[in-house]
Design an enzyme around this catalytic site. Structure first.
Site, short mmCIF file in Angstrom:
data_model
loop_
_atom_site.label_atom_id
_atom_site.label_comp_id
_atom_site.label_asym_id
_atom_site.label_seq_id
_atom_site.Cartn_x
_atom_site.Cartn_y
_atom_site.Cartn_z
N SER A 135 -3.23 -6.57 8.93
CA SER A 135 -4.61 -6.70 8.48
C SER A 135 -5.31 -7.64 9.44
CB SER A 135 -4.61 -7.31 7.07
OG SER A 135 -5.89 -7.81 6.72
N TYR A 148 -1.54 -13.29 0.51
CA TYR A 148 -1.78 -12.10 1.34
C TYR A 148 -1.90 -12.49 2.81
CZ TYR A 148 -4.08 -7.66 2.68
OH TYR A 148 -4.41 -6.46 3.26
P1 NAD Z 1 -3.96 1.12 -2.17
O1 NAD Z 1 -3.97 0.23 -3.36
O2 NAD Z 1 -4.94 2.24 -2.09
O3 NAD Z 1 -2.49 1.72 -1.94
C1 NAD Z 1 -1.36 0.92 -1.99
C2 NAD Z 1 -0.19 1.78 -2.44
O4 NAD Z 1 0.99 0.95 -2.41
C3 NAD Z 1 -0.33 2.32 -3.86
O5 NAD Z 1 -0.10 3.73 -3.88
C4 NAD Z 1 0.75 1.57 -4.64
O6 NAD Z 1 1.34 2.35 -5.69
C5 NAD Z 1 1.77 1.28 -3.53
N1 NAD Z 1 2.67 0.17 -3.88
C6 NAD Z 1 2.35 -1.04 -4.38
N2 NAD Z 1 3.45 -1.75 -4.61
C7 NAD Z 1 4.50 -0.99 -4.23
C8 NAD Z 1 5.91 -1.17 -4.22
N3 NAD Z 1 6.47 -2.31 -4.67
N4 NAD Z 1 6.69 -0.19 -3.75
C9 NAD Z 1 6.13 0.98 -3.30
N5 NAD Z 1 4.82 1.22 -3.30
C10 NAD Z 1 4.01 0.24 -3.77
O7 NAD Z 1 -4.14 0.13 -0.92
P2 NAD Z 1 -4.58 0.37 0.61
O8 NAD Z 1 -5.89 -0.29 0.78
O9 NAD Z 1 -4.39 1.77 1.03
O10 NAD Z 1 -3.51 -0.60 1.32
C11 NAD Z 1 -2.43 -0.10 2.08
C12 NAD Z 1 -2.01 -1.19 3.06
O11 NAD Z 1 -3.10 -1.49 3.94
C13 NAD Z 1 -1.62 -2.52 2.40
O12 NAD Z 1 -0.51 -3.07 3.08
C14 NAD Z 1 -2.85 -3.36 2.60
O13 NAD Z 1 -2.54 -4.73 2.60
C15 NAD Z 1 -3.29 -2.88 3.96
N6 NAD Z 1 -4.68 -3.17 4.29
C16 NAD Z 1 -5.68 -2.71 3.50
C17 NAD Z 1 -6.98 -3.00 3.85
C18 NAD Z 1 -8.13 -2.54 3.02
O14 NAD Z 1 -9.23 -3.03 3.24
N7 NAD Z 1 -7.96 -1.60 2.11
C19 NAD Z 1 -7.26 -3.76 5.00
C20 NAD Z 1 -6.21 -4.21 5.78
C21 NAD Z 1 -4.92 -3.91 5.41
#
Ligand code: NAD
Length: 253
Positions: A135, A148
């Site tokens: 991130s 985080y």
């Molecule tokens: P999201 O909430 O849409 O999806 C996350 C998924 O992870 C969900 O399907 C959830 O069921 C799954 N999950 C959670 N805990 C779990 C576990 N213990 N085992 C298996 N699966 C699990 O989130 P997203 O925004 O798509 O985030 C995905 C990644 O991207 C994360 O690592 C997040 O930190 C990173 N990220 C997101 C953003 C953003 O702005 N959305 C920015 C930078 C990084």
């Protein structure tokens, strides 16, 4: 293998890989959504997609998932360690259990999936590519997100260690560092941050999340997926141990 691929960024990456002809395993805690994603991906692309209920914080669950992928697909060539959670709290009010939960999903999850896949990548002699979802918070801090920010900084260290140890086996490791992407993870945060900061939801988006971007735009799941395909497709060890920031200019390091 894409963890957390039932939703958001992971789902878009799994879809993009399937478009490129990869068989994809959607490893997620949420089995119904993972199955829906797998069905949608195989219907749209004609490529096999497998949904596996996996808790990335659980050693046995991860090892069983990777074994199943090997049974179904014969190998695991690309791991995208993407499953993640956010938690909004000032540090002095943060429960120890919440601190540990966030670190477990991001760091234990990245370690356990890496270890299980490396064992197969080394044994196959074919090498592989590991992509971690970092991130902008792998590089900078924000208030209210201490666990985080800590976990995402830690991912850079794991990636670099894997890049060094994996190189003799032809394994590359890199991190993608997105800015804010409008996924369920971020949509949940908008009212939470508005409440804690005492500002409107619109101001959370404009004055907090997108304040330092060059164009006031969210990063999109498609932009992140395109970067993942690019990193996975590299043929040499030139690009390893690196992090690629996609944040519409929020950070420029
Ligand atoms: P999201 O909430 O849409 O999806 C996350 C998924 O992870 C969900 O399907 C959830 O069921 C799954 N999950 C959670 N805990 C779990 C576990 N213990 N085992 C298996 N699966 C699990 O989130 P997203 O925004 O798509 O985030 C995905 C990644 O991207 C994360 O690592 C997040 O930190 C990173 N990220 C997101 C953003 C953003 O702005 N959305 C920015 C930078 C990084």
């Amino acid at each position: 293998m894409v963890t957390g691929a039932a939703s958001g960024i992971g789902r878009a990456i799994a879809h993009a890989f399937a478009v490129e002809g990869a068989e994809v395993a959607i490893a997620d805690l949420n089995l119904p959504e993972a199955e829906a994603a797998a069905a949608e991906i195989s219907q749209l692309t004609g490529t096999a997609a497998l949904a596996v209920r996996t808790d990335v914080t659980d050693e046995e669950s991860v090892d069983t998932c990777v074994e199943r992928i090997i049974r179904e697909f014969g190998s695991v060539d690309i791991l995208v360690s993407n499953a993640g959670l956010q938690w909004i709290s000032p540090i002095e009010q943060l429960e120890f259990a919440d601190w540990k939960r966030i670190l477990a999903v991001h760091l234990d999850g990245a370690f356990l999936t890496t270890r299980a896949c490396l064992r197969h990548m080394y044994a196959s002699g074919q090498g592989g590519s590991i992509i971690y979802m970092g991130s902008v918070h792998s590089k900078v801090a924000s208030i209210l997100k201490a666990p985080y920010v800590t976990a995402k900084h830690g991912i850079l260290g794991l990636c670099r260690a894997v890049a060094k140890e994996g190189a003799p086996h032809g394994v590359r490791a890199n991190v993608i560092c997105p800015g804010f992407v409008r996924t369920p993870l971020v949509k949940r945060q908008i009212p939470e941050q508005a409440h804690v900061l005492g500002i409107s939801e619109e101001d959370v988006v404009r004055k907090v999340m997108l304040k330092d971007t060059v164009d006031g735009e969210f990063t999109t799941v498609a932009e992140v997926a395109e970067a993942a395909v690019y990193l996975a497709a590299q043929k040499t060890l030139a690009l390893t141990g690196q992090s690629l920031t996609l944040s519409h200019g929020w950070t420029m390091e």
